[in-house]
Design a protein around this motif. Structure first.
Motif, PDB file in Angstrom:
ATOM      1  N   HIS A 241      17.074  20.269 -31.019  1.00  0.00           N
ATOM      2  CA  HIS A 241      17.432  21.122 -29.880  1.00  0.00           C
ATOM      3  C   HIS A 241      16.260  21.205 -28.906  1.00  0.00           C
ATOM      4  N   ILE A 242      15.033  21.249 -29.448  1.00  0.00           N
ATOM      5  CA  ILE A 242      13.828  21.281 -28.611  1.00  0.00           C
ATOM      6  C   ILE A 242      13.711  19.982 -27.814  1.00  0.00           C
ATOM      7  N   LEU A 243      14.064  18.851 -28.452  1.00  0.00           N
ATOM      8  CA  LEU A 243      14.021  17.553 -27.763  1.00  0.00           C
ATOM      9  C   LEU A 243      14.872  17.580 -26.496  1.00  0.00           C
ATOM     10  N   PHE A 244      16.123  18.029 -26.635  1.00  0.00           N
ATOM     11  CA  PHE A 244      17.031  18.022 -25.485  1.00  0.00           C
ATOM     12  C   PHE A 244      16.673  19.103 -24.480  1.00  0.00           C
ATOM     13  N   ASN A 245      16.149  20.208 -24.968  1.00  0.00           N
ATOM     14  CA  ASN A 245      15.705  21.266 -24.062  1.00  0.00           C
ATOM     15  C   ASN A 245      14.532  20.781 -23.212  1.00  0.00           C
ATOM     16  N   SER A 246      13.628  20.020 -23.847  1.00  0.00           N
ATOM     17  CA  SER A 246      12.474  19.460 -23.136  1.00  0.00           C
ATOM     18  C   SER A 246      12.937  18.476 -22.072  1.00  0.00           C
ATOM     19  N   ARG A 247      13.943  17.663 -22.423  1.00  0.00           N
ATOM     20  CA  ARG A 247      14.485  16.720 -21.445  1.00  0.00           C
ATOM     21  C   ARG A 247      15.048  17.458 -20.242  1.00  0.00           C
ATOM     22  N   TYR A 248      15.805  18.519 -20.516  1.00  0.00           N
ATOM     23  CA  TYR A 248      16.397  19.302 -19.427  1.00  0.00           C
ATOM     24  C   TYR A 248      15.293  19.860 -18.526  1.00  0.00           C
ATOM     25  N   ARG A 249      14.220  20.360 -19.139  1.00  0.00           N
ATOM     26  CA  ARG A 249      13.147  20.977 -18.353  1.00  0.00           C
ATOM     27  C   ARG A 249      12.455  19.943 -17.468  1.00  0.00           C
ATOM     28  N   VAL A 250      12.147  18.770 -18.026  1.00  0.00           N
ATOM     29  CA  VAL A 250      11.474  17.729 -17.238  1.00  0.00           C
ATOM     30  C   VAL A 250      12.340  17.316 -16.050  1.00  0.00           C
ATOM     31  N   PHE A 251      13.640  17.122 -16.296  1.00  0.00           N
ATOM     32  CA  PHE A 251      14.537  16.712 -15.213  1.00  0.00           C
ATOM     33  C   PHE A 251      14.700  17.827 -14.188  1.00  0.00           C
ATOM     34  N   SER A 252      14.782  19.063 -14.668  1.00  0.00           N
ATOM     35  CA  SER A 252      15.003  20.191 -13.772  1.00  0.00           C
ATOM     36  C   SER A 252      13.787  20.483 -12.899  1.00  0.00           C
ATOM     37  N   VAL A 253      12.607  20.525 -13.517  1.00  0.00           N
ATOM     38  CA  VAL A 253      11.396  20.941 -12.799  1.00  0.00           C
ATOM     39  C   VAL A 253      10.733  19.792 -12.047  1.00  0.00           C
ATOM     40  N   ALA A 254      10.814  18.572 -12.589  1.00  0.00           N
ATOM     41  CA  ALA A 254      10.112  17.445 -11.965  1.00  0.00           C
ATOM     42  C   ALA A 254      11.052  16.441 -11.298  1.00  0.00           C
ATOM     43  N   CYS A 255      11.953  15.847 -12.075  1.00  0.00           N
ATOM     44  CA  CYS A 255      12.760  14.729 -11.550  1.00  0.00           C
ATOM     45  C   CYS A 255      13.686  15.136 -10.415  1.00  0.00           C
ATOM     46  N   THR A 256      14.219  16.366 -10.448  1.00  0.00           N
ATOM     47  CA  THR A 256      15.128  16.800  -9.378  1.00  0.00           C
ATOM     48  C   THR A 256      14.497  17.893  -8.518  1.00  0.00           C
ATOM     49  N   HIS A 257      13.173  17.996  -8.563  1.00  0.00           N
ATOM     50  CA  HIS A 257      12.442  18.896  -7.657  1.00  0.00           C
ATOM     51  C   HIS A 257      12.857  18.560  -6.224  1.00  0.00           C
ATOM     52  N   ARG A 258      13.070  19.572  -5.402  1.00  0.00           N
ATOM     53  CA  ARG A 258      13.634  19.310  -4.064  1.00  0.00           C
ATOM     54  C   ARG A 258      12.749  18.393  -3.221  1.00  0.00           C
ATOM     55  N   VAL A 259      11.413  18.479  -3.394  1.00  0.00           N
ATOM     56  CA  VAL A 259      10.525  17.613  -2.613  1.00  0.00           C
ATOM     57  C   VAL A 259      10.519  16.195  -3.203  1.00  0.00           C
ATOM     58  N   VAL A 260      10.605  16.096  -4.533  1.00  0.00           N
ATOM     59  CA  VAL A 260      10.717  14.778  -5.174  1.00  0.00           C
ATOM     60  C   VAL A 260      11.958  14.055  -4.647  1.00  0.00           C
ATOM     61  N   CYS A 261      13.078  14.779  -4.601  1.00  0.00           N
ATOM     62  CA  CYS A 261      14.327  14.170  -4.108  1.00  0.00           C
ATOM     63  C   CYS A 261      14.198  13.744  -2.660  1.00  0.00           C
ATOM     64  N   SER A 262      13.484  14.535  -1.864  1.00  0.00           N
ATOM     65  CA  SER A 262      13.259  14.186  -0.463  1.00  0.00           C
ATOM     66  C   SER A 262      12.483  12.876  -0.362  1.00  0.00           C
ATOM     67  N   VAL A 263      11.396  12.760  -1.118  1.00  0.00           N
ATOM     68  CA  VAL A 263      10.578  11.538  -1.121  1.00  0.00           C
ATOM     69  C   VAL A 263      11.400  10.341  -1.585  1.00  0.00           C
ATOM     70  N   GLN A 264      12.186  10.543  -2.640  1.00  0.00           N
ATOM     71  CA  GLN A 264      12.961   9.418  -3.184  1.00  0.00           C
ATOM     72  C   GLN A 264      14.042   8.967  -2.207  1.00  0.00           C
ATOM     73  N   LEU A 265      14.653   9.917  -1.510  1.00  0.00           N
ATOM     74  CA  LEU A 265      15.628   9.549  -0.478  1.00  0.00           C
ATOM     75  C   LEU A 265      14.968   8.694   0.599  1.00  0.00           C
ATOM     76  N   MET A 266      13.727   9.060   0.966  1.00  0.00           N
ATOM     77  CA  MET A 266      13.022   8.332   2.018  1.00  0.00           C
ATOM     78  C   MET A 266      12.631   6.928   1.564  1.00  0.00           C
ATOM     79  N   ILE A 267      12.145   6.814   0.322  1.00  0.00           N
ATOM     80  CA  ILE A 267      11.812   5.476  -0.203  1.00  0.00           C
ATOM     81  C   ILE A 267      13.070   4.613  -0.254  1.00  0.00           C
ATOM     82  N   ALA A 268      14.169   5.207  -0.728  1.00  0.00           N
ATOM     83  CA  ALA A 268      15.432   4.465  -0.809  1.00  0.00           C
ATOM     84  C   ALA A 268      15.894   4.031   0.576  1.00  0.00           C
ATOM     85  N   ASP A 269      15.818   4.930   1.556  1.00  0.00           N
ATOM     86  CA  ASP A 269      16.224   4.588   2.922  1.00  0.00           C
ATOM     87  C   ASP A 269      15.379   3.449   3.478  1.00  0.00           C
ATOM     88  N   ALA A 270      14.065   3.479   3.180  1.00  0.00           N
ATOM     89  CA  ALA A 270      13.172   2.422   3.671  1.00  0.00           C
ATOM     90  C   ALA A 270      13.540   1.074   3.056  1.00  0.00           C
TER      91      ALA A 270
END
Length: 519
Positions: free
Chosen positions: A252-281
């Motif tokens: 349960h800790i494994l999946f909870n950790s995954r959720y936290r990493v994705f929530s706080v880092a991978c889908t951080h609003r500024v991360v998503c902004s940067v990734q959209l820009m790299i993708a657009d480029a």
């Protein structure tokens, strides 16, 4: 003993000293594997979390190490499984090579670039991993017969990297290994539970570089696993990896950790902004004709040269065709990012294929307004399902009897849902003029109107199948998307009307609330 037959030791910040088989070292010492040094493990996350500078190179070595460690532990505990040295080596090779097919900035290339330059494409990096592995072996003339590996072993390795077959399918579909060794297919990429050495390494490594705590103990997990006979139907059983019942807390800790990493880092609003820009480029570089990213992923020689360094290649280029792409990337460096306008959370029941259809059509209508919607799913790795429901457990008193989660005496307190879905709206303009809610409302009205017209057109086609009327030009995109999704969700365009109204109400409120906070 020849130099190429000597095992080598790698010092890793996660696993300490790692000793690898000479065959693994020969694979590592090729241009195709060294390419992974230049592909960030977490894509655009590095532009927000500066510690996330790790690459696919060290992750792949970590996965190979854990695969070998897990199998050696199983062989010691259960010699009756007859795990051979060749089995261990093949699984380690698969772990080492499973990410060979990643494109620039890892999953960004799969999820945000390819769908735009090849609409409707189902291409995934796993397919390219198999092609690159084959290319690596042939180009570098690696002699698989030196460690006594056969053509069947080569098939086995490719199946471990990517296959459409399932371990729990009634008919055994794999060719590399017989049914009695089915558990070998759960180690590198476990489709049933998501619990595999790939996830164990990337979570430990991502948390380490992000500066997040990681409470999942993969060493304890390896100590606590056994292979048991698990039912695949009312009559048949198959060998699968099972875990001690008390270890479900650790999982349960494994999946909870995954959720936290994705929530706080991978889908951080500024991360998503940067990734959209790299993708657009990158998409603009493809559209301009200056780069052929689409063709490169099919040509392994060209794909070997396609890494994150494409960012610098665009920035340092004098090509007029790359001016637009260069402009977008320069905005990232000067921190003139796409602005996050608002975010709304969808209920689990509302986050299916219908939402994908709505977002694609909204983005189609919003092109001229420089606005874009982005969907983010946060889950435990198995969509809206509890991943432990596919896991089997053994107890101290019955180590060879597999039991599902539902049969355990005391069950963990789980969340009432296992997936959160968010819709985020981004403004690509440089100016800070607030987004007017009516822009989105008008866009939704256009989508509703387009769906109504498509419904009328499809009804007309049904009435006169022999004389199919020509589809109006402005409905081509709608017809293509609606037809595609109707096949998936078995619904008609009318079913989306109420759905659109709900999204409209939520978006209007979210935009107004966001602007009120800023003022």
């Amino acid at each position: 003993m020849a130099a190429q037959d000597i095992r080598k030791v790698f010092n890793d910040p996660i696993h300490g000293s790692i000793e690898l088989h000479p065959m693994l070292v020969r694979i590592i010492d090729t241009p195709q594997f060294q390419r992974l040094r230049f592909i960030k493990q977490m894509g655009g996350v590095y532009y927000v979390y500066p510690g996330a500078s790790h690459n696919r190179f060290e992750h792949s070595i970590g996965v190979a190490h854990l695969a070998g460690k897990l199998l050696k532990a199983l062989r010691e505990k259960q010699p009756e499984l007859e795990i051979s040295d060749k089995d261990i080596l093949c699984v380690q090779i698969a772990g080492l090579c499973h990410d060979l097919g990643h494109g620039p900035f890892s999953h960004l290339f799969d999820n945000m670039v390819i769908p735009k330059i090849e609409p409707g494409s189902t291409w995934k990096h796993e397919e390219a991993s198999i092609k690159m592995f084959k290319y690596l072996v042939e180009t570098n003339k690696l002699e698989f017969n030196k460690p006594d590996l056969t053509a069947l072993d080569f098939i086995f390795i490719k199946e471990l990297i990517h296959s459409e077959h399932r371990v729990n399918a009634r008919k055994w579909g794999y060719k590399g290994r017989p049914e009695e060794k089915s558990f070998l297919y759960e180690i590198v990429a476990n489709k049933l539970t998501g619990i595999d050495v790939d996830k164990m390494d990337y979570l430990a490594r991502d948390c380490y570089h992000l500066g997040f705590p990681n409470n999942f103990d993969h060493n304890r997990f390896i100590q606590m696993i056994r292979v048991c006979e698990v039912p695949i139907n009312s009559e048949e059983k198959r060998r699968r990896i099972c875990i001690r019942d008390k270890e479900r807390y650790n999982l349960h800790i494994l999946f909870n950790s995954r959720y936290r990493v994705f929530s706080v880092a991978c889908t951080h609003r500024v991360v998503c902004s940067v990734q959209l820009m790299i993708a657009d480029a990158l998409v603009e570089a493809q559209r301009s004709g200056a780069m052929d990213l689409s063709g490169a992923k099919e040509d392994m020689e060209k794909y070997t040269a396609l890494t994150d360094r494409v960012f610098e290649e665009i920035l340092n280029s004098d090509s007029a065709e790359l001016e637009e792409s260069k402009s977008i990337l320069n905005r990232i460096l000067s921190r003139e990012l796409y602005r996050h306008v608002c975010s709304i959370r969808m209920d689990g029941a509302e986050g299916g294929e219908e939402l994908n259809l709505v977002i694609e059509l909204l983005n189609h209508e919003l092109l001229d307004n420089n606005l874009q919607f982005l969907r983010n799913d946060l889950n435990y790795g198995q969509g809206p399902k509890n991943p432990l429901e596919n896991m089997y457990f053994y107890t101290k008193n019955a180590p060879n009897t597999a039991r599902p989660l539902s049969e355990l005496d005391d069950v963990l307190v789980f969340p009432n849902r296992f997936q959160d879905t968010f819709i985020n709206l981004y403004d690509k303009r440089l100016n800070q003029v607030p987004v007017c809610p009516t822009v989105v409302t008008e866009c939704l009205e256009k989508v509703t109107e387009g769906l109504e017209k498509v419904t009328e057109y499809l009804e007309e086609v049904e009435r006169s199948p022999e004389e199919v009327p020509e589809c109006p030009a402005d409905l081509t995109v709608y017809l293509e998307k609606v037809t595609e999704y109707m096949e998936k969700v078995k619904k008609s365009p009318e079913d989306f009307t109420e759905y659109l109204k709900k999204i409209n109400e939520r978006l209007e409120k979210a935009i107004k609330d966001q602007e009120a906070m800023q003022h």
